[in-house]
Design a protein around this motif. Structure first.
Motif: not given
Length: 175
Positions: A153-173
């Protein structure tokens, strides 16, 4: 006295760990999962970023998990201050307990303040992240997830986010 305490502890631990159930079926393991991630960042102009994203899931099947994920982010620098809250559902499908694909919808509430011009901006934004990654076992039923998600849903000129691509690191138990 020391020999007495050690003897009592050995007998107690032996009796606690030697329990065997005969003739009963094993109970199904807990299907609830918990996890998330924490982020910390520093940058130019005395910028500082702190983020937390807790999650609670439920294993619908052995390989399919659904749940709710939240996100809170606090950013500050010499020129601005920003707070962002997000919440929404997620769905992950696991392959061979080493890989996963997932979808994550979040609705964000953003509060931004420019320190120089005393300008305040409040907005909301939706994000639908699709992606996947790799899981590394770090315990009996605990995993570290390394992945890459893209906000479709990311749009370059109307989003508060700088990019649509997000790397993530998380933990699950609980998987």
């Amino acid at each position: 006295m020391k020999k007495f305490i050690i003897s009592v502890m050995l007998i107690a631990s032996g009796s606690l760990f030697s329990q065997v159930s005969v003739g009963t079926q094993a109970q199904e393991s807990n299907r609830w999962t918990f996890g998330g991630g924490i982020g910390l960042g520093f940058g130019s102009n005395s910028s500082f970023n702190l983020q937390a994203s807790p999650r609670v899931g439920y294993r619908l099947t052995e390989d399919l998990e659904g749940g709710v994920i939240g996100s809170v982010s606090w950013q500050t620098s010499n020129s601005y201050k920003s707070t962002m809250f997000g919440v929404g559902p997620f769905l992950n499908y696991y392959f061979a307990r080493s890989f996963y694909v997932g979808a994550n919808y979040q609705h964000f509430f953003i509060n931004y303040k420019d320190k120089y011009y005393d300008y305040k901006y409040n907005t909301e934004e939706n994000a639908l992240y699709l992606g996947g990654g790799y899981m590394q076992r770090i315990g009996n039923n605990s995993f570290m997830q390394l992945g890459l998600m893209y906000n479709v849903l990311w749009k370059q000129n109307s989003s508060v986010f700088t990019s649509g691509l997000i790397p993530n690191i998380g933990f699950v138990v609980g998987l």
